[in-house]
Design a protein around this motif. Structure first.
Motif, mmCIF file in Angstrom:
data_model
loop_
_atom_site.group_PDB
_atom_site.id
_atom_site.type_symbol
_atom_site.label_atom_id
_atom_site.label_comp_id
_atom_site.label_asym_id
_atom_site.label_seq_id
_atom_site.Cartn_x
_atom_site.Cartn_y
_atom_site.Cartn_z
ATOM 1 N N GLU A 148 0.799 -1.214 0.000
ATOM 2 C CA GLU A 148 0.000 0.000 0.000
ATOM 3 C C GLU A 148 0.840 1.276 0.000
ATOM 4 N N THR A 149 2.116 1.167 0.281
ATOM 5 C CA THR A 149 2.948 2.361 0.402
ATOM 6 C C THR A 149 3.198 3.027 -0.944
ATOM 7 N N PHE A 150 3.126 2.256 -2.041
ATOM 8 C CA PHE A 150 3.440 2.789 -3.361
ATOM 9 C C PHE A 150 2.222 2.654 -4.278
ATOM 10 N N SER A 151 2.013 3.678 -5.102
ATOM 11 C CA SER A 151 0.884 3.664 -6.039
ATOM 12 C C SER A 151 1.310 3.341 -7.455
ATOM 13 N N GLY A 152 2.615 3.225 -7.706
ATOM 14 C CA GLY A 152 3.097 2.925 -9.049
ATOM 15 C C GLY A 152 4.582 3.169 -9.128
ATOM 16 N N ALA A 153 5.103 3.188 -10.346
ATOM 17 C CA ALA A 153 6.524 3.428 -10.565
ATOM 18 C C ALA A 153 6.689 4.285 -11.804
ATOM 19 N N THR A 154 7.883 4.832 -11.970
ATOM 20 C CA THR A 154 8.177 5.626 -13.157
ATOM 21 C C THR A 154 9.614 5.360 -13.570
ATOM 22 N N ILE A 155 9.899 5.622 -14.844
ATOM 23 C CA ILE A 155 11.242 5.433 -15.383
ATOM 24 C C ILE A 155 11.932 6.791 -15.441
ATOM 25 N N LEU A 156 13.116 6.858 -14.884
ATOM 26 C CA LEU A 156 13.860 8.109 -14.844
ATOM 27 C C LEU A 156 14.689 8.286 -16.115
ATOM 28 N N GLY A 157 15.290 9.457 -16.219
ATOM 29 C CA GLY A 157 16.046 9.764 -17.420
ATOM 30 C C GLY A 157 17.251 8.875 -17.632
ATOM 31 N N ASP A 158 17.839 8.361 -16.563
ATOM 32 C CA ASP A 158 19.006 7.501 -16.708
ATOM 33 C C ASP A 158 18.637 6.036 -16.855
ATOM 34 N N GLY A 159 17.333 5.766 -17.011
ATOM 35 C CA GLY A 159 16.872 4.386 -17.171
ATOM 36 C C GLY A 159 16.534 3.698 -15.871
ATOM 37 N N VAL A 215 14.585 3.160 -12.117
ATOM 38 C CA VAL A 215 13.179 3.132 -11.719
ATOM 39 C C VAL A 215 13.015 3.816 -10.370
ATOM 40 N N ALA A 216 11.988 4.663 -10.275
ATOM 41 C CA ALA A 216 11.660 5.304 -9.001
ATOM 42 C C ALA A 216 10.227 4.942 -8.639
ATOM 43 N N LEU A 217 10.003 4.541 -7.401
ATOM 44 C CA LEU A 217 8.657 4.212 -6.935
ATOM 45 C C LEU A 217 7.924 5.487 -6.547
ATOM 46 N N ILE A 218 6.608 5.503 -6.822
ATOM 47 C CA ILE A 218 5.764 6.663 -6.519
ATOM 48 C C ILE A 218 5.089 6.416 -5.178
ATOM 49 N N LEU A 219 5.278 7.315 -4.241
ATOM 50 C CA LEU A 219 4.726 7.146 -2.907
ATOM 51 C C LEU A 219 3.221 7.397 -2.908
ATOM 52 N N ASP A 220 2.488 6.577 -2.167
ATOM 53 C CA ASP A 220 1.050 6.746 -1.987
ATOM 54 C C ASP A 220 0.840 7.644 -0.770
ATOM 55 N N VAL A 221 0.539 8.903 -1.018
ATOM 56 C CA VAL A 221 0.479 9.906 0.047
ATOM 57 C C VAL A 221 -0.630 9.597 1.043
ATOM 58 N N SER A 222 -1.773 9.149 0.565
ATOM 59 C CA SER A 222 -2.904 8.913 1.479
ATOM 60 C C SER A 222 -2.558 7.850 2.515
ATOM 61 N N HIS A 223 -1.868 6.783 2.108
ATOM 62 C CA HIS A 223 -1.493 5.745 3.066
ATOM 63 C C HIS A 223 -0.412 6.232 4.016
ATOM 64 N N LEU A 224 0.499 7.053 3.515
ATOM 65 C CA LEU A 224 1.530 7.586 4.391
ATOM 66 C C LEU A 224 0.944 8.548 5.421
ATOM 67 N N VAL A 225 -0.040 9.350 4.997
ATOM 68 C CA VAL A 225 -0.715 10.245 5.940
ATOM 69 C C VAL A 225 -1.448 9.431 7.002
ATOM 70 N N ALA A 226 -2.117 8.354 6.568
ATOM 71 C CA ALA A 226 -2.807 7.490 7.541
ATOM 72 C C ALA A 226 -1.812 6.877 8.526
ATOM 73 N N ALA A 227 -0.645 6.487 8.020
ATOM 74 C CA ALA A 227 0.380 5.940 8.909
ATOM 75 C C ALA A 227 0.852 6.993 9.903
ATOM 76 N N GLY A 228 0.985 8.243 9.420
ATOM 77 C CA GLY A 228 1.370 9.326 10.316
ATOM 78 C C GLY A 228 0.331 9.582 11.387
ATOM 79 N N GLN A 229 -0.951 9.478 11.030
ATOM 80 C CA GLN A 229 -2.028 9.661 12.007
ATOM 81 C C GLN A 229 -1.976 8.576 13.080
ATOM 82 N N ARG A 230 -1.769 7.334 12.631
ATOM 83 C CA ARG A 230 -1.699 6.239 13.609
ATOM 84 C C ARG A 230 -0.507 6.429 14.546
ATOM 85 N N GLN A 231 0.616 6.858 13.984
ATOM 86 C CA GLN A 231 1.799 7.084 14.810
ATOM 87 C C GLN A 231 1.560 8.191 15.827
#
Length: 661
Positions: free
Chosen positions: A624-635, A637-653
């Motif tokens: 649930e932490t990631f919503s997808g991935a993207t390809i960078l200019g150098d080839g 891969v960077a994972l895209i963070l799922d903000v809503s789940h991270l915010v929920a994790a911050g609330q629980r913390q």
């Protein structure tokens, strides 16, 4: 546009059925509106004619009965009663099945027609104002069809037969436009007709005879002592149109009686300025734009590491063009949410009938635009939410009157754009959420411990848990505990978030925060340890530095003070278990969804990045932490963070820290 004429007909049939449904639903509130009656009749007439032309004989035969019923309404013989409107709405679903070629039983069609006949017979006993003009009038009707009318399936004889049904008429063929025999093409129509018609029906009844072909023909309707009204084919030669207008302007027009025809006017049809393109082609084009953005990012990286000024100039130009192409492609895929909201008028109509409640639907912000793919995926969640509001939220008329409310319950659908998001709200003025009942049900199901301390938002979010329902009995609308969890799962799949507010006795409001598009987003590229991640830029509020003193002071409490407000934060290097020591100059990226904020501690902020979103494999569905991935200019891969789940994790913390303190 498909080359298959059957596909073309089905697309046009769907448009006609939507127009018919809209007219019928409007007629439920304005049954005496003649324009609505005419619009529904025209839609049924066009659907019947098109169906017969393309070989959908069953559709044409079935639609003919509905058209006949509305012809009686149009002529003032019967009123548009709620029962008649409901019967045609039910029949319209059968028409849609016949047009799509799906299974539609003859028995079901006969039952619908029997219901329609019963509604018409019942309406016939109601006294209505006649639409016919008292007495009889004589009209001169002259018309000619375009040359390709016969090849396109238009037949003049049925038009003449319909004119004869209106009264006494004398028909004369006009042969002045027929070419010499050696130039005559047998498949082309060059005849015209002049009809002297004596009828008690109004002028509109004569115009309705030609309703199916009026945009492609020349039609003149003249009453005694009035100028003819000309409807000119837009494909006719300009000199013919000019001659018609000149004759009309040159003829001295005597003063007409109040009931006489209005002044002549020229009616033309505008050449279509839109092109219908299959959605698959747009999706393919968007994929190509995404690949171009990736290639442009690689070119930019090469140019930055190069000392060639010309290469840098070209890279900057391509970056600008790629950005403009991306923005243009986004606009092409955008459609107004009116297309989505319009579907729910019928749903509210049916829910009011099934629940015995009086429900009114109002919409706001229909011009707000969303990606077409997003709108298609929002349809089912909104159906669940509206059904839930009608069944759980709104009270019965007696309960509303006892509570001092109007008998009619209101459901409001609203949309507005907020940055790179669209917020869709579903509001009702019903009884609101019974929090005690929700808590009791959650404890019974083992979702929470008895007496557990929950915030109001956490308590309301339990409604979206799978299998959760507070309904006392199971009905055909709700009670099985499915639906709301599907809503949450779908919205989170769109990288969106759900917020809920409710006041006891006043109603509830559910807000859906949806990104404008699912294909390409602007992101903030960050580094955590050796890996790079993308944070959606629309969710980023600010970036601040986390000093060593703040880092040491917040150990164990993960709270940061920003402008006299405590903001919980998450150390991503600990969450992702990098196993490395943090950089000496860490940064905090403050992100938000709705009113909730949380900080994400990263090692380095690398800059903005046009992110082409690639879906993760099915193997990562439960991450649930990631919503997808993207390809960078150098080839890479960077994972895209799922903000809503991270915010929920911050609330629980944060909640855990408050409880421990």
């Amino acid at each position: 546009m498909s080359d298959d004429p059957i596909d073309t007909f089905r697309q046009e049939a769907q448009d006609l059925l939507e127009q018919i449904e809209t007219g019928l639903l409007d007629m439920a509130h304005r049954p005496g509106d003649r324009d609505l009656v005419d619009a529904v009749f025209r839609g049924l007439h066009t659907l019947k004619g098109s169906g017969a032309m393309f070989g959908f004989d069953a559709l044409a035969a079935f639609t003919h009965h509905c058209e006949t019923a509305f012809d009686r309404v149009r002529k003032g013989e019967v009123p548009a009663t709620p029962e008649l409107v409901a019967a045609v709405l039910a029949a319209q679903d059968h028409m849609r099945a016949l047009a799509e070629g799906t299974d539609a039983s003859d028995a079901e069609g006969e039952a619908l027609l029997a219901r329609l006949r019963k509604a018409v017979d019942a309406a016939a006993g109601v006294t209505v104002e006649t639409a016919c003009v008292p007495g009889a009038a004589t009209w001169k009707v002259r018309f000619s069809l375009p040359a390709d009318a016969l090849a396109n399936g238009t037949r003049p004889l049925p038009l003449l037969d319909e004119l004869r049904e209106l009264g006494d008429c004398k028909v004369t063929a006009l042969t002045d436009q027929v070419p010499p025999l050696e130039a005559l093409v047998p498949t082309e129509c060059w005849l015209g007709w002049e009809v002297i018609l004596t009828t008690a029906h109004p002028r509109s009844a004569i115009e309705d005879v030609f309703i199916f072909v009026i945009d492609e023909m020349t039609l003149e309707i003249e009453a005694p002592g009035s100028a003819p009204q000309v409807t000119q084919d837009h494909d006719a030669p300009p000199e013919a149109l000019l001659a018609a207008v000149t004759r009309e302007q040159a003829a001295p027009a005597p003063e007409a009686a109040p009931e006489a025809v209005e002044a002549a006017e020229v009616k033309t049809t505008r050449v279509g300025d839109t092109v219908r393109v299959p959605a698959e082609r747009l999706d393919e084009l968007m994929d190509r734009v995404g690949e171009l953005v990736i290639a442009q990012s690689r070119l930019k990286q090469v140019a930055v590491s190069s000392n060639e000024p010309q290469l840098r100039a070209v890279a900057e130009e391509i970056e600008r063009l790629a950005s403009e192409l991306r923005d243009t492609m986004m606009v092409v895929r955008m459609v107004p949410v009116a297309q989505l909201f319009g579907r729910f008028r019928r749903l509210i109509h049916d829910l009011a009938r099934d629940t015995g409640k009086t429900i009114a639907l109002s919409t706001e912000g229909e011009a707000t635009e969303l990606d077409k793919t997003v709108i298609e995926r929002l349809a089912d969640p909104l159906v669940h939410l509206i059904r839930n509001a009608a069944d759980h939220g709104l009270e019965t008329p007696d309960e509303r009157m006892a509570a001092g409310k109007p008998e009619t319950g209101h459901v409001t659908l609203a949309a507005r754009q907020a940055g790179a998001e669209v917020i869709i709200t579903i509001t009702d003025d019903g009884r609101g959420v019974d929090r005690a009942r929700v808590r009791a049900k959650a404890e019974d199901n083992g979702l929470i411990a008895p007496g557990a301390v929950l915030s109001d938002n956490e308590l309301l979010q339990l409604i979206f848990h799978p299998g959760f329902s507070t309904a006392a009995t199971i009905t055909n609308l709700s009670g099985r505990g499915v639906g709301m969890d599907v809503v949450k799962r779908t919205i989170e799949g769109l990288r969106g978030a759900i917020e809920m507010k409710s006041e006891p006795g006043q109603g509830s409001q559910i807000s859906l925060r949806i990104p404008l598009t699912l294909a390409i987003i602007d992101g903030l590229l960050v580094r955590v340890g050796p890996a790079r991640y993308v944070i959606p830029l629309a969710a980023v509020e600010e970036c601040v530095e986390l000093t060593v003193e703040q880092d040491m002071r917040s150990t164990g409490r993960s709270l940061l003070t920003l402008r006299d407000r405590l903001v919980p934060f998450i150390r991503l290097r600990e969450l992702f278990r990098t196993g490395l020591a943090p950089d000496p100059h860490q940064k905090v990226v403050v992100v938000a969804t709705g009113q909730e904020r949380v900080g994400l501690v990263v090692d380095q902020i690398l800059g903005d990045h046009q992110t082409v979103i690639k879906s993760l494999s099915a193997f990562h569905d439960d991450v649930e932490t990631f919503s997808g991935a993207t390809i960078l200019g150098d080839g890479g891969v960077a994972l895209i963070l799922d903000v809503s789940h991270l915010v929920a994790a911050g609330q629980r913390q944060d909640a855990q820290l408050r409880a421990a303190g």
